[in-house]
Design an enzyme around this catalytic site. Structure first.
Site, mmCIF file in Angstrom:
data_model
loop_
_atom_site.group_PDB
_atom_site.id
_atom_site.type_symbol
_atom_site.label_atom_id
_atom_site.label_comp_id
_atom_site.label_asym_id
_atom_site.label_seq_id
_atom_site.Cartn_x
_atom_site.Cartn_y
_atom_site.Cartn_z
ATOM 1 N N GLY A 114 0.954 -1.222 0.149
ATOM 2 C CA GLY A 114 0.139 -0.040 -0.071
ATOM 3 C C GLY A 114 0.925 1.270 0.108
ATOM 4 C CB CYS A 115 0.503 4.731 -1.434
ATOM 5 S SG CYS A 115 -1.291 5.004 -0.781
ATOM 6 C CG HIS A 116 -0.969 6.231 3.362
ATOM 7 N ND1 HIS A 116 -0.598 7.544 3.364
ATOM 8 C CD2 HIS A 116 -2.225 6.044 2.993
ATOM 9 C CE1 HIS A 116 -1.742 8.226 2.950
ATOM 10 N NE2 HIS A 116 -2.583 7.162 2.476
ATOM 11 C CE1 TYR A 280 5.118 6.000 -0.851
ATOM 12 C CE2 TYR A 280 6.694 7.152 0.858
ATOM 13 C CZ TYR A 280 5.504 6.159 0.524
ATOM 14 O OH TYR A 280 4.590 5.608 1.612
#
Length: 309
Positions: A114-116, A280
Protein backbone atom coordinates in the site's frame (compact mmCIF):
# COMPACT_ATOMS: atom_id res chain seq x y z
CA UNK A 1 7.38 -13.87 -24.94
CA UNK A 2 5.52 -13.69 -21.64
CA UNK A 3 1.83 -12.86 -21.55
CA UNK A 4 0.52 -10.30 -19.05
CA UNK A 5 -3.11 -9.60 -18.22
CA UNK A 6 -4.22 -6.58 -16.19
CA UNK A 7 -7.56 -7.28 -14.55
CA UNK A 8 -9.01 -3.87 -13.76
CA UNK A 9 -7.10 -1.86 -16.35
CA UNK A 10 -9.70 0.93 -16.36
CA UNK A 11 -8.91 2.14 -12.83
CA UNK A 12 -6.24 4.67 -11.88
CA UNK A 13 -3.51 2.13 -11.05
CA UNK A 14 -4.48 -0.34 -13.78
CA UNK A 15 -4.54 2.32 -16.49
CA UNK A 16 -1.17 3.63 -15.40
CA UNK A 17 0.36 0.13 -15.51
CA UNK A 18 -1.21 -0.54 -18.92
CA UNK A 19 0.24 2.67 -20.34
CA UNK A 20 3.68 1.70 -19.07
CA UNK A 21 3.55 -1.81 -20.53
CA UNK A 22 1.88 -1.36 -23.91
CA UNK A 23 5.12 -0.38 -25.65
CA UNK A 24 7.21 -3.22 -24.21
CA UNK A 25 8.71 -5.62 -26.77
CA UNK A 26 9.48 -8.35 -24.23
CA UNK A 27 5.89 -9.16 -23.33
CA UNK A 28 2.42 -9.51 -24.81
CA UNK A 29 -0.53 -7.78 -23.20
CA UNK A 30 -3.80 -9.70 -23.11
CA UNK A 31 -6.48 -7.07 -23.73
CA UNK A 32 -10.23 -7.63 -23.39
CA UNK A 33 -12.93 -5.56 -25.02
CA UNK A 34 -15.22 -3.43 -22.88
CA UNK A 35 -17.87 -6.16 -22.90
CA UNK A 36 -15.38 -8.97 -22.23
CA UNK A 37 -13.74 -7.31 -19.24
CA UNK A 38 -17.11 -7.40 -17.47
CA UNK A 39 -17.69 -11.04 -18.39
CA UNK A 40 -16.41 -13.55 -15.83
CA UNK A 41 -15.80 -16.29 -18.41
CA UNK A 42 -13.68 -13.97 -20.53
CA UNK A 43 -11.77 -12.76 -17.48
CA UNK A 44 -11.16 -16.32 -16.31
CA UNK A 45 -9.76 -17.31 -19.71
CA UNK A 46 -7.45 -14.31 -19.70
CA UNK A 47 -6.32 -14.90 -16.11
CA UNK A 48 -5.45 -18.52 -16.86
CA UNK A 49 -3.77 -17.72 -20.18
CA UNK A 50 -1.46 -15.17 -18.58
CA UNK A 51 2.04 -15.85 -17.36
CA UNK A 52 1.51 -12.90 -15.02
CA UNK A 53 -1.88 -11.53 -13.95
CA UNK A 54 -1.91 -8.06 -12.37
CA UNK A 55 -5.01 -7.37 -10.29
CA UNK A 56 -6.09 -3.73 -10.01
CA UNK A 57 -9.42 -4.37 -8.35
CA UNK A 58 -11.31 -3.76 -5.10
CA UNK A 59 -10.53 -6.31 -2.40
CA UNK A 60 -13.56 -8.57 -2.93
CA UNK A 61 -13.09 -8.61 -6.70
CA UNK A 62 -9.39 -9.40 -6.27
CA UNK A 63 -10.20 -12.41 -4.10
CA UNK A 64 -12.75 -13.55 -6.67
CA UNK A 65 -10.19 -13.19 -9.47
CA UNK A 66 -7.67 -15.35 -7.60
CA UNK A 67 -10.33 -18.02 -7.14
CA UNK A 68 -10.77 -18.13 -10.94
CA UNK A 69 -7.14 -19.07 -11.56
CA UNK A 70 -6.57 -22.78 -12.11
CA UNK A 71 -3.31 -22.53 -14.04
CA UNK A 72 -0.54 -23.37 -11.50
CA UNK A 73 2.01 -21.41 -13.55
CA UNK A 74 0.17 -18.09 -13.48
CA UNK A 75 1.93 -15.55 -11.26
CA UNK A 76 -0.40 -13.07 -9.57
CA UNK A 77 0.47 -9.50 -8.57
CA UNK A 78 -2.34 -8.04 -6.49
CA UNK A 79 -2.39 -4.26 -6.00
CA UNK A 80 -5.40 -4.37 -3.65
CA UNK A 81 -5.36 -4.75 0.14
CA UNK A 82 -6.85 -8.24 -0.05
CA UNK A 83 -3.70 -10.37 0.25
CA UNK A 84 -1.05 -8.17 1.88
CA UNK A 85 -1.03 -10.18 5.08
CA UNK A 86 -2.39 -13.43 3.65
CA UNK A 87 -0.48 -16.71 4.14
CA UNK A 88 1.32 -17.83 1.03
CA UNK A 89 1.68 -14.33 -0.39
CA UNK A 90 4.99 -12.47 -0.60
CA UNK A 91 4.91 -8.79 0.33
CA UNK A 92 6.40 -7.00 -2.68
CA UNK A 93 8.96 -4.67 -1.11
CA UNK A 94 12.21 -6.26 -2.35
CA UNK A 95 14.48 -3.64 -0.76
CA UNK A 96 13.87 -5.00 2.74
CA UNK A 97 16.44 -7.79 2.33
CA UNK A 98 18.18 -10.03 -0.18
CA UNK A 99 15.89 -12.83 0.96
CA UNK A 100 12.81 -10.71 0.24
CA UNK A 101 14.10 -9.80 -3.20
CA UNK A 102 14.67 -13.47 -4.02
CA UNK A 103 11.20 -14.34 -2.73
CA UNK A 104 9.66 -11.75 -5.06
CA UNK A 105 11.56 -13.17 -8.03
CA UNK A 106 10.33 -16.71 -7.42
CA UNK A 107 6.85 -16.23 -5.90
CA UNK A 108 3.59 -17.18 -7.56
CA UNK A 109 1.57 -14.79 -5.36
CA UNK A 110 2.84 -11.26 -4.70
CA UNK A 111 1.00 -8.51 -2.82
CA UNK A 112 1.98 -5.03 -3.99
CA UNK A 113 2.41 -2.78 -0.92
CA UNK A 114 0.00 0.00 0.00
CA UNK A 115 1.12 3.58 -0.62
CA UNK A 116 1.12 4.86 2.98
CA UNK A 117 2.41 1.53 4.25
CA UNK A 118 5.44 1.59 1.95
CA UNK A 119 6.95 4.61 3.70
CA UNK A 120 6.24 3.42 7.23
CA UNK A 121 7.65 -0.04 6.55
CA UNK A 122 10.71 1.31 4.74
CA UNK A 123 11.48 3.47 7.78
CA UNK A 124 10.74 1.03 10.59
CA UNK A 125 11.37 -2.55 9.41
CA UNK A 126 15.16 -2.15 9.15
CA UNK A 127 15.28 -0.62 12.63
CA UNK A 128 13.32 -3.51 14.10
CA UNK A 129 15.60 -6.00 12.36
CA UNK A 130 18.67 -4.15 13.70
CA UNK A 131 17.34 -4.19 17.27
CA UNK A 132 17.01 -0.41 17.44
CA UNK A 133 13.24 -0.60 17.83
CA UNK A 134 12.06 -3.20 20.39
CA UNK A 135 9.12 -5.29 19.07
CA UNK A 136 6.60 -3.67 21.44
CA UNK A 137 7.51 -0.07 20.51
CA UNK A 138 4.38 2.05 20.05
CA UNK A 139 4.75 4.64 17.29
CA UNK A 140 2.74 7.24 15.46
CA UNK A 141 2.86 7.96 11.75
CA UNK A 142 1.94 11.06 9.74
CA UNK A 143 1.40 10.70 5.99
CA UNK A 144 0.63 13.43 3.48
CA UNK A 145 -0.56 12.33 0.03
CA UNK A 146 -1.76 13.77 -3.24
CA UNK A 147 -5.42 13.33 -4.09
CA UNK A 148 -4.78 10.83 -6.92
CA UNK A 149 -4.41 8.18 -4.22
CA UNK A 150 -8.19 8.30 -3.75
CA UNK A 151 -8.88 7.02 -7.28
CA UNK A 152 -11.14 8.33 -10.01
CA UNK A 153 -13.85 9.63 -7.69
CA UNK A 154 -11.51 11.71 -5.56
CA UNK A 155 -9.62 12.96 -8.61
CA UNK A 156 -12.90 14.17 -10.09
CA UNK A 157 -13.83 15.91 -6.82
CA UNK A 158 -10.53 17.75 -6.59
CA UNK A 159 -10.50 18.71 -10.25
CA UNK A 160 -14.13 19.90 -10.35
CA UNK A 161 -14.72 23.49 -11.38
CA UNK A 162 -15.50 24.86 -8.92
CA UNK A 163 -14.45 22.41 -6.24
CA UNK A 164 -15.69 22.61 -2.64
CA UNK A 165 -13.93 25.30 -0.64
CA UNK A 166 -12.82 22.82 2.02
CA UNK A 167 -10.87 20.87 -0.60
CA UNK A 168 -8.37 23.71 -0.90
CA UNK A 169 -6.94 22.91 2.55
CA UNK A 170 -5.34 19.60 3.65
CA UNK A 171 -7.93 17.10 4.89
CA UNK A 172 -7.17 14.48 7.51
CA UNK A 173 -9.07 11.20 7.23
CA UNK A 174 -9.38 7.68 8.73
CA UNK A 175 -9.89 9.32 12.11
CA UNK A 176 -11.27 6.11 13.61
CA UNK A 177 -7.84 4.43 13.41
CA UNK A 178 -9.09 1.65 11.15
CA UNK A 179 -7.20 2.53 7.96
CA UNK A 180 -6.88 -0.46 5.63
CA UNK A 181 -3.07 -0.23 5.54
CA UNK A 182 -2.61 -0.74 9.28
CA UNK A 183 -2.45 -4.58 9.21
CA UNK A 184 0.40 -4.65 6.70
CA UNK A 185 2.19 -1.81 8.52
CA UNK A 186 2.21 -3.93 11.67
CA UNK A 187 2.99 -7.25 9.98
CA UNK A 188 5.94 -6.01 7.95
CA UNK A 189 7.47 -3.69 10.55
CA UNK A 190 7.24 -6.22 13.36
CA UNK A 191 5.67 -3.54 15.54
CA UNK A 192 2.18 -2.74 16.82
CA UNK A 193 0.07 -0.81 14.32
CA UNK A 194 0.91 2.89 14.71
CA UNK A 195 -1.41 5.71 15.63
CA UNK A 196 -1.92 6.77 12.03
CA UNK A 197 -2.63 10.27 10.71
CA UNK A 198 -3.14 10.26 6.91
CA UNK A 199 -3.82 13.60 5.22
CA UNK A 200 -4.83 14.30 1.62
CA UNK A 201 -3.74 17.60 0.08
CA UNK A 202 -4.71 19.68 -2.93
CA UNK A 203 -1.97 18.36 -5.23
CA UNK A 204 -2.17 15.51 -7.73
CA UNK A 205 0.56 13.12 -6.61
CA UNK A 206 3.40 12.78 -4.16
CA UNK A 207 3.77 11.43 -0.65
CA UNK A 208 5.65 12.24 2.53
CA UNK A 209 5.65 9.81 5.46
CA UNK A 210 6.99 10.86 8.86
CA UNK A 211 7.51 8.68 11.93
CA UNK A 212 8.34 10.71 15.09
CA UNK A 213 10.71 8.90 17.40
CA UNK A 214 11.93 9.48 20.95
CA UNK A 215 15.44 8.15 21.58
CA UNK A 216 14.18 6.92 24.95
CA UNK A 217 11.89 4.47 23.13
CA UNK A 218 14.82 2.95 21.25
CA UNK A 219 17.70 0.72 22.19
CA UNK A 220 20.25 2.50 24.43
CA UNK A 221 22.69 4.68 22.51
CA UNK A 222 20.39 5.28 19.54
CA UNK A 223 21.19 8.49 17.70
CA UNK A 224 20.21 9.89 14.29
CA UNK A 225 23.62 8.86 12.98
CA UNK A 226 23.15 5.27 14.15
CA UNK A 227 19.80 5.12 12.35
CA UNK A 228 21.35 6.72 9.28
CA UNK A 229 23.99 3.97 9.25
CA UNK A 230 21.27 1.33 9.08
CA UNK A 231 19.57 3.10 6.17
CA UNK A 232 22.86 3.65 4.33
CA UNK A 233 23.62 -0.06 4.37
CA UNK A 234 20.23 -1.32 3.23
CA UNK A 235 19.01 1.43 0.90
CA UNK A 236 21.71 1.69 -1.73
CA UNK A 237 19.39 2.19 -4.70
CA UNK A 238 18.54 2.38 -7.44
CA UNK A 239 14.88 2.48 -6.37
CA UNK A 240 15.16 3.20 -2.63
CA UNK A 241 18.08 5.30 -1.47
CA UNK A 242 19.25 6.98 1.72
CA UNK A 243 19.59 10.76 1.65
CA UNK A 244 21.65 12.70 4.17
CA UNK A 245 18.96 15.39 4.10
CA UNK A 246 15.61 15.72 2.34
CA UNK A 247 14.62 19.29 3.15
CA UNK A 248 15.10 22.34 0.99
CA UNK A 249 15.85 25.48 2.99
CA UNK A 250 14.27 23.83 6.01
CA UNK A 251 11.09 22.70 4.21
CA UNK A 252 10.15 19.22 3.03
CA UNK A 253 7.60 18.99 0.22
CA UNK A 254 5.37 15.95 -0.23
CA UNK A 255 5.60 16.59 -3.97
CA UNK A 256 9.40 16.47 -4.12
CA UNK A 257 9.37 13.00 -5.74
CA UNK A 258 6.18 13.42 -7.79
CA UNK A 259 6.36 11.66 -11.14
CA UNK A 260 9.11 9.28 -10.02
CA UNK A 261 9.09 5.59 -9.09
CA UNK A 262 11.89 5.91 -6.55
CA UNK A 263 11.88 6.63 -2.82
CA UNK A 264 14.26 8.53 -0.57
CA UNK A 265 14.54 7.93 3.17
CA UNK A 266 16.32 9.96 5.80
CA UNK A 267 16.44 10.82 9.49
CA UNK A 268 16.59 14.25 11.11
CA UNK A 269 16.43 15.70 14.61
CA UNK A 270 18.73 15.31 17.59
CA UNK A 271 19.82 12.76 20.17
CA UNK A 272 16.52 13.10 22.06
CA UNK A 273 13.86 13.50 19.35
CA UNK A 274 14.05 12.29 15.79
CA UNK A 275 11.97 12.23 12.62
CA UNK A 276 12.15 9.27 10.27
CA UNK A 277 11.30 10.55 6.79
CA UNK A 278 10.33 9.00 3.45
CA UNK A 279 9.33 10.83 0.27
CA UNK A 280 8.05 9.21 -2.93
CA UNK A 281 5.08 9.30 -5.31
CA UNK A 282 1.87 7.62 -4.18
CA UNK A 283 1.36 6.56 -7.83
CA UNK A 284 5.00 5.49 -8.24
CA UNK A 285 6.73 3.44 -5.54
CA UNK A 286 3.38 3.67 -3.76
CA UNK A 287 1.42 1.92 -6.54
CA UNK A 288 2.11 1.31 -10.26
CA UNK A 289 5.88 1.76 -9.99
CA UNK A 290 6.06 -0.86 -7.25
CA UNK A 291 3.93 -3.25 -9.33
CA UNK A 292 6.12 -2.72 -12.38
CA UNK A 293 9.28 -3.33 -10.35
CA UNK A 294 7.86 -6.62 -9.05
CA UNK A 295 6.75 -7.60 -12.56
CA UNK A 296 10.23 -6.99 -13.92
CA UNK A 297 11.73 -9.19 -11.22
CA UNK A 298 9.24 -11.99 -11.91
CA UNK A 299 10.02 -11.82 -15.64
CA UNK A 300 13.76 -11.88 -15.03
CA UNK A 301 14.12 -8.41 -16.54
CA UNK A 302 16.12 -5.52 -15.18
CA UNK A 303 14.14 -4.45 -12.06
CA UNK A 304 14.21 -0.79 -13.10
CA UNK A 305 13.06 -1.34 -16.70
CA UNK A 306 10.37 1.22 -17.51
CA UNK A 307 10.75 3.01 -14.17
CA UNK A 308 11.30 6.73 -13.83
CA UNK A 309 14.00 7.19 -11.22
Amino acid sequence: MKKVFIDGSAGTTGLRIFERLQGRKDLELIVLSEAERKNDLSRARALNAADVAILCLPDAAAREAVSMIENPETVVLDTSTAHRTAPGWVYGFPELSKERAEAVRTAKRIAVPGCHASGFIALTAPLTAAGILPPATALSCFSLTGYSGGGKKMIAEYEADPKPALFHAPRQYALGQAHKHLPEMAAESGLPAPVFCPVVGDFYSGMQVTVPLFAAACAPGTTPEKIADVYRKIYTGPVVTFAEALDENGFLSAASMAGKDSMKVSVSGNDERMLLLAVYDNLGKGASGAALQCLNMVLGAEPTQGLCL
